[in-house]
Design an enzyme around this catalytic site. Sequence first.
Site, PDB file in Angstrom:
ATOM      1  N   GLU A  21      78.685 -61.746  39.139  1.00 53.20           N
ATOM      2  CA  GLU A  21      78.004 -61.381  40.466  1.00 53.20           C
ATOM      3  C   GLU A  21      79.272 -62.821  41.571  1.00 53.20           C
ATOM      4  OE1 GLU A  21      74.980 -64.490  40.101  1.00 53.20           O
ATOM      5  OE2 GLU A  21      73.940 -63.827  37.885  1.00 53.20           O
ATOM      6  N   LYS A  67      79.472 -63.452  44.850  1.00 52.14           N
ATOM      7  CA  LYS A  67      79.199 -65.024  45.868  1.00 52.14           C
ATOM      8  C   LYS A  67      78.923 -64.676  46.796  1.00 52.14           C
ATOM      9  CE  LYS A  67      80.911 -70.099  45.220  1.00 52.14           C
ATOM     10  NZ  LYS A  67      80.487 -70.453  46.860  1.00 52.14           N
ATOM     11  N   ASP A 114      78.673 -65.752  50.491  1.00 55.59           N
ATOM     12  CA  ASP A 114      78.649 -66.451  51.292  1.00 55.59           C
ATOM     13  C   ASP A 114      77.586 -67.263  53.061  1.00 55.59           C
ATOM     14  OD1 ASP A 114      80.035 -68.500  52.052  1.00 55.59           O
ATOM     15  OD2 ASP A 114      81.703 -67.201  53.150  1.00 55.59           O
ATOM     16  N   TYR A 125      69.033 -62.825  47.945  1.00 53.88           N
ATOM     17  CA  TYR A 125      68.970 -62.594  46.648  1.00 53.88           C
ATOM     18  C   TYR A 125      68.860 -63.461  45.940  1.00 53.88           C
ATOM     19  CZ  TYR A 125      71.029 -57.642  47.368  1.00 53.88           C
ATOM     20  OH  TYR A 125      71.530 -56.181  47.294  1.00 53.88           O
ATOM     21  N   LYS A 161      87.127 -68.124  43.539  1.00 51.86           N
ATOM     22  CA  LYS A 161      87.084 -67.763  44.581  1.00 51.86           C
ATOM     23  C   LYS A 161      88.051 -66.618  44.517  1.00 51.86           C
ATOM     24  CE  LYS A 161      84.726 -70.360  46.902  1.00 51.86           C
ATOM     25  NZ  LYS A 161      85.249 -72.035  47.503  1.00 51.86           N
ATOM     26  N   CYS A 211      97.648 -52.011  83.263  1.00 52.81           N
ATOM     27  CA  CYS A 211      98.312 -51.915  84.160  1.00 52.81           C
ATOM     28  C   CYS A 211      97.968 -50.239  83.881  1.00 52.81           C
ATOM     29  CB  CYS A 211      99.357 -52.199  83.210  1.00 52.81           C
ATOM     30  SG  CYS A 211     101.129 -50.837  83.727  1.00 52.81           S
TER      31      CYS A 211
HETATM   32  S1  IVH Z   1      74.573 -70.076  40.634  1.00 56.21           S
HETATM   33  C1  IVH Z   1      74.614 -73.706  38.207  1.00 56.21           C
HETATM   34  N1  IVH Z   1      74.769 -67.767  41.673  1.00 56.21           N
HETATM   35  O1  IVH Z   1      77.600 -70.935  45.625  1.00 56.21           O
HETATM   36  C2  IVH Z   1      74.677 -72.282  39.199  1.00 56.21           C
HETATM   37  N2  IVH Z   1      75.527 -69.582  43.064  1.00 56.21           N
HETATM   38  O2  IVH Z   1      79.098 -73.685  44.545  1.00 56.21           O
HETATM   39  C3  IVH Z   1      74.989 -72.934  40.561  1.00 56.21           C
HETATM   40  N3  IVH Z   1      76.223 -68.677  46.010  1.00 56.21           N
HETATM   41  O3  IVH Z   1      75.795 -73.522  45.988  1.00 56.21           O
HETATM   42  C4  IVH Z   1      74.576 -71.861  41.307  1.00 56.21           C
HETATM   43  N4  IVH Z   1      76.316 -66.415  44.887  1.00 56.21           N
HETATM   44  O4  IVH Z   1      74.944 -71.557  47.160  1.00 56.21           O
HETATM   45  C5  IVH Z   1      75.102 -68.579  42.097  1.00 56.21           C
HETATM   46  N5  IVH Z   1      76.017 -65.358  42.805  1.00 56.21           N
HETATM   47  C6  IVH Z   1      75.573 -66.832  42.850  1.00 56.21           C
HETATM   48  C7  IVH Z   1      75.824 -67.430  44.022  1.00 56.21           C
HETATM   49  C8  IVH Z   1      76.006 -69.096  43.932  1.00 56.21           C
HETATM   50  C9  IVH Z   1      75.916 -67.881  45.971  1.00 56.21           C
HETATM   51  C10 IVH Z   1      76.654 -70.459  46.225  1.00 56.21           C
HETATM   52  C11 IVH Z   1      75.491 -71.151  46.301  1.00 56.21           C
HETATM   53  C12 IVH Z   1      75.666 -72.504  44.956  1.00 56.21           C
HETATM   54  C13 IVH Z   1      76.949 -72.190  45.785  1.00 56.21           C
HETATM   55  C14 IVH Z   1      78.652 -73.256  44.933  1.00 56.21           C
END
Ligand code: IVH
Length: 675
Positions: A119, A121, A123, A229, A321, A433
């Site tokens: 998925e 991640k 920000d 989302y 990351k 200029c």
């Molecule tokens: S799952 C148990 N899925 O990442 C799993 N987190 O570094 C918990 N985040 O606090 C999180 N996209 O704010 C999950 N597709 C995603 C995410 C996601 C962003 C963030 C979230 C979490 C942080 C952890």
Amino acid sequence: MSAPKIKKRVEELRKEIERHSYLYYVLDRPEISDQQYDLLYRELEKLEQEHPELITPDSPTQRVGQTPQSELKKVERALPMLSLSNVFSVEEFTEFDERVRRELARNEVETEKVEYVCEPKYDGLAIELTYRDGHFILGTTRGDGLVGEDVTVNLRTVNSIPLKLQGKNFPKLLEVRGEVYLPRKDFEKLNEDRASAGDPLFANPRNAAAGSLRQLDPKITAERPLAFYCYGVGRLEGASLPKTHLKTLDALAEWGLRVNKKYSHLAESAKEVTRHYEKLEAQRNDLPYELDGMVVKVDRLDWQRLLGEKSRDPRWATAWKFPAQEEVTKLKAIDVQVGRTGVITPVARLEPVHVGGVTVENATLHNEDQIKQKDVRIGDYVIIRRAGEVIPEVVASLPQRRTGHEKKFEMPKKCPSCGSHLVREEEEVALRCDNAACPAQVKARLYHFISRHAMDVDGLGEKTAEQLMDKELVKDPSDLYHLKYEQIISLERMAEKSTQNLLDSIEKSKKTTLERFLFALGIRHVGEHVAQVIASHYGDIHKIMDATAEQLEEIHEVGPEVAKSLSEFFLGKANRKLVERLLEAGVRPAAPARAKDQSLAGKTFVLTGGLEKFSRDQAKKEIEDRGGRVSSSVSKKTDYVVVGTDAGSKLDKAKELKVPTLDEKAFVALLEKGP
Ligand code: IVH
């Protein structure tokens, strides 16, 4: 209207508005225009004003609460919100995968095949929403995981968060977790507005989203188009979860919540996870929101339970990351650079820092206004951003790290290269200029001329080009084509082979396209795209040179600024001479091949309603690929209105103006056979 009729109409309107708001904000697939939506909304608002007893807290008009709060209440949650471990490389991800398999094996699970969901991640900020009996009753920030802050009234203003769940099968109690973020475009717009109001800028969309969500006054949050989302579930009562994470996302979607199905990918192996990671990373800068990585989750929920967690991180998921696009470093000095059109750009000289995959020592500060807005001072620690191929920029200063020895920067009054007095044109932020013969401009024009997207003289770097100019072997780009072997080999760091290579690539660059040639001339406001539009319109450099501003402006996508700049450029004798000298030296800009199908050239279309076989963008592309144009409103000049299902006021307008209409079938026939 009688009282029961009014009540019925209010209910109808709410249903309609909820449906369209769901289509627009959650599914991103609107069926009616913004104006039509506004009409419905206003009708409801009016009826509710006249009959306040009919207002319900779930009404779409009640998203924005009226009273500011005095503080954000702390809320303890039953199930903690976890965080994620990180991996940064294929090796580290492989270790994660092996650990998962080992743990599963220890629990006597056959681990031939572990499937992972990949998925984005996001920000942004993690939040949790609580729905009881289908109603949104509580929204909290993650906080420290166990205790968060109550931001319910603020989250109610987020249109992609439903106030009510859909269907009949939703659970009695549902806690759903996800990310609130500010789309890139809205972030840029917000910062533009803040700049004109003189307010401090947000460094990135994440900070802007956090600042917007943790407001005491929900009216402020409502002005920031936050989006949401979801990606997980907390407590759940009165329904059971499916067997996998992917199916859980499906269930959430069925209840009306916004999940990102398009970018939730089921990978059948660790190798496929890696491939998907590479793909997502390549796409990251094209997405409408910022990502800082990819989250990888074991798909089977029973295995997730077996794996459990270690301190605060689940063992069944990790965040892979992306390389950071932002880093902090020290700003040592600010120099100014003179561009090819004379624009003066302040450039930050930095302590070298690794960001976005390369070492950065210089970053643009754009212009004087930006330096003031961001309050950047010499000696400051600053945030540097480098996204993809984009030039690194200073996005913010960190005033909290100041020692008191930092110095404010003043733009020079005179050109650092030629000493001319700098001018600032009305309505423009840049200092310029005005001396076209300014040595710095001449150099910058040559660098531009030889660059990759222009004449592409590879083998000629800026250092060598600079020597050529300093030795007066090259005074303008046409001199390149008269260089002799002996002249080149006399330069520093040139040997026999590199000299021959350079001569070869200069020769090769003669064969070019008209659009590259036009772009290479470095005319103000004539970027690659505009050059291409103009080249394909005229097909010949002399026709372009003779075009008047009025004629140029008639071309679709050529605005008055471009038209003026281009026609003025070719009014200059020196510029015309330069073109002639280049042509005499053997440069051959080839006219672009006409687009194959021009069957809809000159025709203007308006699209209304939903089509079955095409999305809006696809239909638009089909028309444009055939030389046609799509406009957003119907006028007498419109040639066709393409009418889909649930067509709105545009259809009425077409009938009124007697513009021909096409249903989907007729539209397809027109695409295939032409008018
Ligand atoms: S799952 C148990 N899925 O990442 C799993 N987190 O570094 C918990 N985040 O606090 C999180 N996209 O704010 C999950 N597709 C995603 C995410 C996601 C962003 C963030 C979230 C979490 C942080 C952890």
